[in-house]
Design a protein around this motif. Structure first.
Motif, PDB file in Angstrom:
ATOM      1  N   CYS A   6       0.822  -1.214   0.000  1.00 22.13           N
ATOM      2  CA  CYS A   6       0.000   0.000   0.000  1.00 22.13           C
ATOM      3  C   CYS A   6       0.859   1.269   0.000  1.00 22.13           C
ATOM      4  CB  CYS A   6      -0.935  -0.009   1.210  1.00 22.13           C
ATOM      5  SG  CYS A   6      -2.185   1.285   1.147  1.00 22.13           S
ATOM      6  N   CYS A  13       2.042   4.168   4.499  1.00 19.98           N
ATOM      7  CA  CYS A  13       1.279   3.002   4.930  1.00 19.98           C
ATOM      8  C   CYS A  13       2.136   1.752   4.782  1.00 19.98           C
ATOM      9  CB  CYS A  13      -0.005   2.858   4.113  1.00 19.98           C
ATOM     10  SG  CYS A  13      -1.020   1.459   4.665  1.00 19.98           S
ATOM     11  N   TRP A  15       0.967  -1.404   5.131  1.00 21.53           N
ATOM     12  CA  TRP A  15       0.138  -2.567   4.828  1.00 21.53           C
ATOM     13  C   TRP A  15       0.528  -3.180   3.483  1.00 21.53           C
ATOM     14  CZ3 TRP A  15      -3.413  -4.003   1.045  1.00 21.53           C
ATOM     15  CH2 TRP A  15      -4.287  -5.051   1.370  1.00 21.53           C
ATOM     16  N   HIS A  32      -8.961  -2.797   1.764  1.00 17.88           N
ATOM     17  CA  HIS A  32      -8.086  -2.073   2.692  1.00 17.88           C
ATOM     18  C   HIS A  32      -8.193  -0.566   2.483  1.00 17.88           C
ATOM     19  CE1 HIS A  32      -4.480  -0.668   4.741  1.00 17.88           C
ATOM     20  NE2 HIS A  32      -4.149  -0.068   3.622  1.00 17.88           N
ATOM     21  N   HIS A  37      -8.230   3.988   4.473  1.00 20.27           N
ATOM     22  CA  HIS A  37      -7.943   5.307   3.901  1.00 20.27           C
ATOM     23  C   HIS A  37      -9.205   6.032   3.454  1.00 20.27           C
ATOM     24  CE1 HIS A  37      -3.834   4.110   4.239  1.00 20.27           C
ATOM     25  NE2 HIS A  37      -3.975   3.127   3.388  1.00 20.27           N
TER      26      HIS A  37
HETATM   27 ZN   LIG Z   1      -2.854   1.440   3.300  1.00 21.67          ZN
END
Ligand SMILES: [Zn+2]
Length: 62
Positions: A6, A13, A15, A32, A37
């Protein structure tokens, strides 16, 4: 395996996700982005941007 981080789309981020199919990676990434977000409107452009950032991930597990 396909991998999406991400941070390549949303700086800062950490992730990331991996899946066998690109479509599954996109699905998880969209989920996600919506949750983390607050991407309320999932634009066709967003899917394109996710796909452009998906990388091949080599499975190193024995
Ligand atoms: Zn993210």
């Amino acid at each position: 395996m396909k991998r999406f981080e991400c941070g390549t789309l949303v700086p800062g981020c950490n992730w990331s996700t991996e899946a066998e199919d690109e479509a599954e990676v996109v699905r998880r990434a969209v989920e996600h982005l919506k949750m983390a977000h607050e991407e309320h409107a999932i634009r066709p452009n967003l899917v394109s941007e996710i796909k452009a950032r998906i990388r091949d991930a080599k499975a190193n597990a024995a």
